[in-house]
Motif scaffolding. Structure first.
Motif, PDB file in Angstrom:
ATOM      1  N   SER A 179      -3.250   2.458  -0.981  1.00 36.34           N
ATOM      2  CA  SER A 179      -2.256   2.101  -2.275  1.00 36.34           C
ATOM      3  C   SER A 179      -2.464   1.930  -3.446  1.00 36.34           C
ATOM      4  O   SER A 179      -1.343   2.019  -4.377  1.00 36.34           O
ATOM      5  CB  SER A 179      -2.983   0.507  -2.049  1.00 36.34           C
ATOM      6  OG  SER A 179      -3.114   0.401  -0.256  1.00 36.34           O
ATOM      7  N   LYS A 234       9.194  -1.263  -0.864  1.00 39.06           N
ATOM      8  CA  LYS A 234       9.397  -2.592  -1.194  1.00 39.06           C
ATOM      9  C   LYS A 234      10.274  -2.441  -3.035  1.00 39.06           C
ATOM     10  O   LYS A 234       9.529  -0.764  -3.829  1.00 39.06           O
ATOM     11  CB  LYS A 234       8.592  -3.105  -1.818  1.00 39.06           C
ATOM     12  CG  LYS A 234       8.067  -3.236  -0.291  1.00 39.06           C
ATOM     13  CD  LYS A 234       6.820  -4.514  -1.485  1.00 39.06           C
ATOM     14  CE  LYS A 234       6.742  -5.117   0.636  1.00 39.06           C
ATOM     15  NZ  LYS A 234       5.692  -6.550   0.632  1.00 39.06           N
ATOM     16  N   THR A 283       6.601   5.294  -8.334  1.00 41.22           N
ATOM     17  CA  THR A 283       7.457   5.158  -7.844  1.00 41.22           C
ATOM     18  C   THR A 283       8.274   6.653  -7.088  1.00 41.22           C
ATOM     19  O   THR A 283       7.563   6.964  -6.763  1.00 41.22           O
ATOM     20  CB  THR A 283       8.715   5.149  -8.843  1.00 41.22           C
ATOM     21  OG1 THR A 283       9.390   6.209  -9.135  1.00 41.22           O
ATOM     22  CG2 THR A 283       8.816   4.173 -10.422  1.00 41.22           C
ATOM     23  N   TYR A 284       8.807   5.744  -6.133  1.00 39.31           N
ATOM     24  CA  TYR A 284       8.960   6.103  -4.682  1.00 39.31           C
ATOM     25  C   TYR A 284      10.253   7.524  -4.992  1.00 39.31           C
ATOM     26  O   TYR A 284       9.876   8.739  -4.872  1.00 39.31           O
ATOM     27  CB  TYR A 284      10.089   5.776  -3.916  1.00 39.31           C
ATOM     28  CG  TYR A 284      10.866   6.349  -2.215  1.00 39.31           C
ATOM     29  CD1 TYR A 284      10.105   7.407  -2.050  1.00 39.31           C
ATOM     30  CD2 TYR A 284      12.316   5.914  -1.763  1.00 39.31           C
ATOM     31  CE1 TYR A 284      10.318   7.738  -0.822  1.00 39.31           C
ATOM     32  CE2 TYR A 284      12.415   6.864  -0.977  1.00 39.31           C
ATOM     33  CZ  TYR A 284      11.465   7.547  -0.109  1.00 39.31           C
ATOM     34  OH  TYR A 284      12.332   8.272   0.377  1.00 39.31           O
ATOM     35  N   LYS A 309       2.358  -0.548   4.946  1.00 40.49           N
ATOM     36  CA  LYS A 309       2.463  -1.686   6.394  1.00 40.49           C
ATOM     37  C   LYS A 309       1.167  -1.143   7.600  1.00 40.49           C
ATOM     38  O   LYS A 309       1.019  -2.249   7.461  1.00 40.49           O
ATOM     39  CB  LYS A 309       3.684  -1.816   7.711  1.00 40.49           C
ATOM     40  CG  LYS A 309       5.005  -1.750   6.292  1.00 40.49           C
ATOM     41  CD  LYS A 309       6.620  -1.349   6.550  1.00 40.49           C
ATOM     42  CE  LYS A 309       6.022  -2.208   8.413  1.00 40.49           C
ATOM     43  NZ  LYS A 309       7.376  -2.891   9.411  1.00 40.49           N
ATOM     44  N   LEU A 333       0.084   4.640  -4.704  1.00 43.60           N
ATOM     45  CA  LEU A 333       1.501   4.242  -4.671  1.00 43.60           C
ATOM     46  C   LEU A 333       2.183   3.833  -5.248  1.00 43.60           C
ATOM     47  O   LEU A 333       2.617   3.544  -5.723  1.00 43.60           O
ATOM     48  CB  LEU A 333       1.686   4.291  -2.950  1.00 43.60           C
ATOM     49  CG  LEU A 333       0.947   5.305  -1.859  1.00 43.60           C
ATOM     50  CD1 LEU A 333       2.036   4.637  -0.097  1.00 43.60           C
ATOM     51  CD2 LEU A 333       2.512   6.435  -2.325  1.00 43.60           C
ATOM     52  N   GLU A 334       0.984   2.435  -5.980  1.00 45.11           N
ATOM     53  CA  GLU A 334       1.517   1.524  -6.902  1.00 45.11           C
ATOM     54  C   GLU A 334       1.324   1.737  -8.106  1.00 45.11           C
ATOM     55  O   GLU A 334       1.915   0.844  -8.642  1.00 45.11           O
ATOM     56  CB  GLU A 334       0.738   0.436  -6.756  1.00 45.11           C
ATOM     57  CG  GLU A 334      -0.762   0.390  -7.472  1.00 45.11           C
ATOM     58  CD  GLU A 334      -2.119  -0.639  -7.128  1.00 45.11           C
ATOM     59  OE1 GLU A 334      -2.557  -1.088  -8.423  1.00 45.11           O
ATOM     60  OE2 GLU A 334      -1.415  -1.431  -6.455  1.00 45.11           O
ATOM     61  N   ASP A 375      11.505   1.030  -7.159  1.00 39.77           N
ATOM     62  CA  ASP A 375      11.670   1.547  -6.171  1.00 39.77           C
ATOM     63  C   ASP A 375      10.029   2.019  -5.446  1.00 39.77           C
ATOM     64  O   ASP A 375       9.250   2.799  -5.740  1.00 39.77           O
ATOM     65  CB  ASP A 375      12.784   2.170  -4.722  1.00 39.77           C
ATOM     66  CG  ASP A 375      13.627   1.424  -4.824  1.00 39.77           C
ATOM     67  OD1 ASP A 375      14.419   0.404  -4.301  1.00 39.77           O
ATOM     68  OD2 ASP A 375      14.260   2.365  -4.635  1.00 39.77           O
ATOM     69  N   TYR A 376       9.070   1.570  -4.407  1.00 39.84           N
ATOM     70  CA  TYR A 376       7.819   1.085  -4.515  1.00 39.84           C
ATOM     71  C   TYR A 376       7.471   2.182  -2.968  1.00 39.84           C
ATOM     72  O   TYR A 376       7.959   1.020  -2.191  1.00 39.84           O
ATOM     73  CB  TYR A 376       6.642   0.270  -5.122  1.00 39.84           C
ATOM     74  CG  TYR A 376       6.943   0.967  -6.556  1.00 39.84           C
ATOM     75  CD1 TYR A 376       6.374   1.624  -7.178  1.00 39.84           C
ATOM     76  CD2 TYR A 376       7.595   0.102  -7.254  1.00 39.84           C
ATOM     77  CE1 TYR A 376       6.276   1.481  -8.791  1.00 39.84           C
ATOM     78  CE2 TYR A 376       7.524   0.364  -8.554  1.00 39.84           C
ATOM     79  CZ  TYR A 376       6.695   0.482  -9.103  1.00 39.84           C
ATOM     80  OH  TYR A 376       6.294   0.794 -10.927  1.00 39.84           O
ATOM     81  N   TYR A 393       5.067   3.163   6.374  1.00 34.16           N
ATOM     82  CA  TYR A 393       5.346   2.443   5.403  1.00 34.16           C
ATOM     83  C   TYR A 393       6.956   1.870   5.388  1.00 34.16           C
ATOM     84  O   TYR A 393       7.791   1.771   5.482  1.00 34.16           O
ATOM     85  CB  TYR A 393       4.844   3.575   3.875  1.00 34.16           C
ATOM     86  CG  TYR A 393       6.248   4.713   4.070  1.00 34.16           C
ATOM     87  CD1 TYR A 393       7.232   4.359   4.142  1.00 34.16           C
ATOM     88  CD2 TYR A 393       5.553   5.750   4.759  1.00 34.16           C
ATOM     89  CE1 TYR A 393       8.339   5.397   3.379  1.00 34.16           C
ATOM     90  CE2 TYR A 393       6.724   6.681   4.731  1.00 34.16           C
ATOM     91  CZ  TYR A 393       7.771   6.425   4.435  1.00 34.16           C
ATOM     92  OH  TYR A 393       8.661   7.892   4.220  1.00 34.16           O
ATOM     93  N   ASP A 394       7.046   1.366   4.270  1.00 29.04           N
ATOM     94  CA  ASP A 394       8.239   0.571   3.418  1.00 29.04           C
ATOM     95  C   ASP A 394       8.519   0.572   1.894  1.00 29.04           C
ATOM     96  O   ASP A 394       8.059   0.879   1.701  1.00 29.04           O
ATOM     97  CB  ASP A 394       8.518  -0.911   4.152  1.00 29.04           C
ATOM     98  CG  ASP A 394       7.770  -1.795   3.607  1.00 29.04           C
ATOM     99  OD1 ASP A 394       6.523  -1.658   2.964  1.00 29.04           O
ATOM    100  OD2 ASP A 394       7.552  -3.267   3.951  1.00 29.04           O
ATOM    101  N   HIS A 409       5.013   1.361  -0.305  1.00 29.80           N
ATOM    102  CA  HIS A 409       4.128   0.313   0.397  1.00 29.80           C
ATOM    103  C   HIS A 409       3.613   0.470   2.020  1.00 29.80           C
ATOM    104  O   HIS A 409       4.281   0.568   2.349  1.00 29.80           O
ATOM    105  CB  HIS A 409       5.069  -1.075   0.663  1.00 29.80           C
ATOM    106  CG  HIS A 409       3.915  -2.444   0.970  1.00 29.80           C
ATOM    107  ND1 HIS A 409       4.022  -2.489   2.298  1.00 29.80           N
ATOM    108  CD2 HIS A 409       2.993  -3.246  -0.412  1.00 29.80           C
ATOM    109  CE1 HIS A 409       3.194  -3.440   1.604  1.00 29.80           C
ATOM    110  NE2 HIS A 409       2.641  -4.213   0.856  1.00 29.80           N
TER     111      HIS A 409
END
Length: 246
Positions: A232, A160, A239-240, A171, A235-236, A166-167, A157-158, A169
């Motif tokens: 997904s 974004k 937030t982180y 990869k 996670l969306e 920050d969330y 993940y990264d 995402h």
């Protein structure tokens, strides 16, 4: 205590309580600097299982029970056998048990192994060709029971930033399955010839691991796509810092 420290402490408590109040019960947060982050994540994911089974409407997470796979071209005839599955459903995917999990916030990666104790599949099939030197042809309903299948999952993940928040995402999401034991029943083989049908079904089940090793790759890809959607969606929606506070 100095008044400034008192105010700061109260603010921290207020933010922490507000955060806890906004997170639903099915999300168990893990602190990103927790030395036992992997154990926390394992507990958190296991806590999600009954919610994943029914789906989480407010997050647009589809239910895992049953898991609709749909239509699959399993074998394309290049190995002398064509196999297609249609309207395929799987029961039992939410009963997974994580056996190993490694989490790294530095490399932004999760690796874990899980066992699927029992899966039940049903749908329609079309088959034509040869299996273990025996000719086989037919179409109709099928059922299957699969025990102790093992899945290996890698999530890269990264982070974004969206509207200054920050969330996480995803990869890369990769899933591979190692077959276990089980049995299949294909109905209406050879236009309903019971003798020939029983011979083929018995042959398949006596060589179940060999047979399913040829079939498992497209099923793995279908499961991978479904689990990616679920991951997904979760996670969306958070937030982180909500999911992994400092």
């Amino acid at each position: 205590m100095h008044p400034t420290l008192i105010v700061a402490s109260l603010l921290i408590c207020f933010v922490a309580c507000s955060l806890a109040a906004t997170m639903p019960d099915y999300i168990q947060v893990c602190h990103r600097n927790d030395p036992e982050l992997s154990k926390c994540l394992k507990r958190s994911v296991h806590n999600l299982r009954p919610y994943l089974a029914k789906g989480i409407k407010e997050l647009n997470v589809p239910p895992l029970e049953p898991l609709y796979i749909g239509d699959l071209n399993i074998l394309d005839g290049s190995a002398g056998l064509t196999v297609r599955a249609k309207k395929m459903n799987i029961q039992g995917a939410s009963d997974f048990e994580i056996t190993k999990l490694r989490a790294s916030t530095q490399s932004r990666r999760f690796d874990f192994e899980l066992i699927l104790p029992h899966l039940h599949g049903e749908g329609l099939y079309e088959i034509n060709g040869n299996i273990l030197a025996l000719p086989i042809k037919g179409s109709g309903p099928f059922t299957g029971n699969f025990t102790n299948f093992v899945a290996y999952v890698r999530v890269q993940y990264d982070i974004k930033t969206v509207n200054d928040l920050d969330y996480l995402h995803v990869k890369e999401f990769a899933l591979k399955i190692r077959t276990g034991k089980g049995n299949l029943k294909l109905e209406n083989l050879f236009n309903g010839d019971k003798v020939l049908g029983d011979v083929i079904n018995d042959t398949i089940n006596q060589n179940f691991e060999v047979f399913t090793n040829d079939l498992i790759a497209p099923i793995s890809r279908a499961l991978e796509a479904n689990f990616l959607v679920i991951t997904s969606k979760i996670l969306e929606n958070f937030t982180y810092s909500e999911l992994f506070p400092v």
